[in-house]
Design an enzyme around this catalytic site. Structure first.
Site, PDB file in Angstrom:
ATOM      1  N   ARG A  56      11.740   5.461   3.430  1.00  0.00           N
ATOM      2  CA  ARG A  56      11.928   6.908   3.386  1.00  0.00           C
ATOM      3  C   ARG A  56      12.631   7.421   4.637  1.00  0.00           C
ATOM      4  O   ARG A  56      13.429   8.373   4.562  1.00  0.00           O
ATOM      5  CB  ARG A  56      10.584   7.599   3.199  1.00  0.00           C
ATOM      6  CG  ARG A  56       9.999   7.412   1.801  1.00  0.00           C
ATOM      7  CD  ARG A  56       8.554   7.871   1.736  1.00  0.00           C
ATOM      8  NE  ARG A  56       8.423   9.254   2.177  1.00  0.00           N
ATOM      9  CZ  ARG A  56       7.259   9.790   2.542  1.00  0.00           C
ATOM     10  NH1 ARG A  56       6.141   9.065   2.540  1.00  0.00           N
ATOM     11  NH2 ARG A  56       7.205  11.041   2.924  1.00  0.00           N
ATOM     12  N   ARG A 114       0.856  -1.188   0.000  1.00  0.00           N
ATOM     13  CA  ARG A 114       0.000   0.000   0.000  1.00  0.00           C
ATOM     14  C   ARG A 114       0.894   1.240   0.000  1.00  0.00           C
ATOM     15  O   ARG A 114       1.141   1.853   1.030  1.00  0.00           O
ATOM     16  CB  ARG A 114      -0.941  -0.032   1.203  1.00  0.00           C
ATOM     17  CG  ARG A 114      -2.017  -1.096   1.085  1.00  0.00           C
ATOM     18  CD  ARG A 114      -2.918  -1.160   2.288  1.00  0.00           C
ATOM     19  NE  ARG A 114      -2.257  -1.784   3.430  1.00  0.00           N
ATOM     20  CZ  ARG A 114      -2.860  -2.045   4.592  1.00  0.00           C
ATOM     21  NH1 ARG A 114      -4.124  -1.716   4.757  1.00  0.00           N
ATOM     22  NH2 ARG A 114      -2.206  -2.622   5.566  1.00  0.00           N
ATOM     23  N   ASP A 136       2.405   4.942  -0.338  1.00  0.00           N
ATOM     24  CA  ASP A 136       1.883   6.218   0.133  1.00  0.00           C
ATOM     25  C   ASP A 136       1.641   7.191  -1.011  1.00  0.00           C
ATOM     26  O   ASP A 136       2.069   6.969  -2.150  1.00  0.00           O
ATOM     27  CB  ASP A 136       2.872   6.853   1.116  1.00  0.00           C
ATOM     28  CG  ASP A 136       2.928   6.111   2.438  1.00  0.00           C
ATOM     29  OD1 ASP A 136       1.957   5.428   2.792  1.00  0.00           O
ATOM     30  OD2 ASP A 136       3.964   6.230   3.128  1.00  0.00           O
TER      31      ASP A 136
END
Length: 250
Positions: free
Chosen positions: A200, A50, A52
């Protein structure tokens, strides 16, 4: 009901992420709308990851069950036609029949991400929203050496979002490589699964090493702190790509 595996590519810039959300453009929503236009069915698509808002994919995988046993090429081409007509930045690279127990998310045994940094003084034009522009010179070798401290099995509390819903912060990072290619830096990460914002968060901390703000020892200390406050800057979604998902060979 026939089950199909869909291999998906998308430019995440215009989407609020993969997962369907009311009144927001999402990749899942775009494909489900194309499925409705194709076969008249309201269907739920399951994806391997999923991603972002703003995150891209060249190797996302999803699965869906259809009422009719369509030729796989017809599924691919029809979905692409409807996606194109709707102006979506989503492409179905392939559609293949799948076993009834195949699950794009839970059958996956490996996920691979690429993070791209444009490391040059001049701003980016062609790759706008496709890379993280960092004008200060980064030491890619120092970043790579520090990155090896994060490989293996660790508690990654420092490098996950406070909103992460995973039951455990422990993950095994199988690969974390940093290479320079002229004015570009590529960071590749592989694991069975990742925590929310893990890649990230790691990239942002490695950037701090690359610009000389942190030593490798300080990166390791951040990991061992098991405290989100110890994380460096979280890298923007622009440079992140889901490039491959692994499944057991049949």
């Amino acid at each position: 009901m026939p089950r199909y595996r869909l291999d998906v590519e998308y430019d995440g810039s215009a989407y609020a992420g993969w997962q369907r959300q009311p009144d927001l453009p999402t990749v899942q929503g775009a494909i489900e709308n194309a499925l409705l236009a194709f076969c008249g069915e309201v269907l739920t698509l399951r994806g391997a990851g999923r991603t972002d808002a703003g995150v891209h994919a060249s190797g996302q995988v999803a699965h869906v069950e259809l009422a009719k046993n369509w030729p796989a090429e017809k599924v691919r081409d029809a979905l692409n036609a409807h996606l194109q007509m709707a102006g979506q930045r989503v492409s179905i690279l392939d559609a293949t029949p799948a076993a009834e127990d195949f699950d794009a998310r839970f059958s996956a045994i490996g996920r691979h991400y690429l993070y791209r940094i444009a490391n040059r003084r001049a701003p980016v034009a062609l790759d706008h929203r496709k890379v993280w522009w960092v004008p200060k010179k980064l030491d890619a070798q120092a970043m790579h050496e520090a990155a090896q401290l994060l490989t293996g099995r660790h508690d990654f509390t420092t490098f996950r979002s406070t909103q992460c819903q995973a039951e455990s912060p422990v993950r095994t990072l199988e690969r974390l490589d940093v290479v320079r290619l002229a004015d570009a830096i590529e960071i590749r990460a592989s694991a069975r699964s990742f925590l929310h914002n893990q890649v990230r968060s790691i990239v942002g901390s490695l950037k701090k090493v690359g610009e000389g703000g942190w030593s490798a020892a300080q990166l390791q200390a951040a990991l061992e702190a098991r405290n989100r406050a110890a994380c460096g800057q979280v890298a923007p979604p622009d440079g992140l790509y889901l490039i491959k998902v692994d499944y057991p060979e049949v």
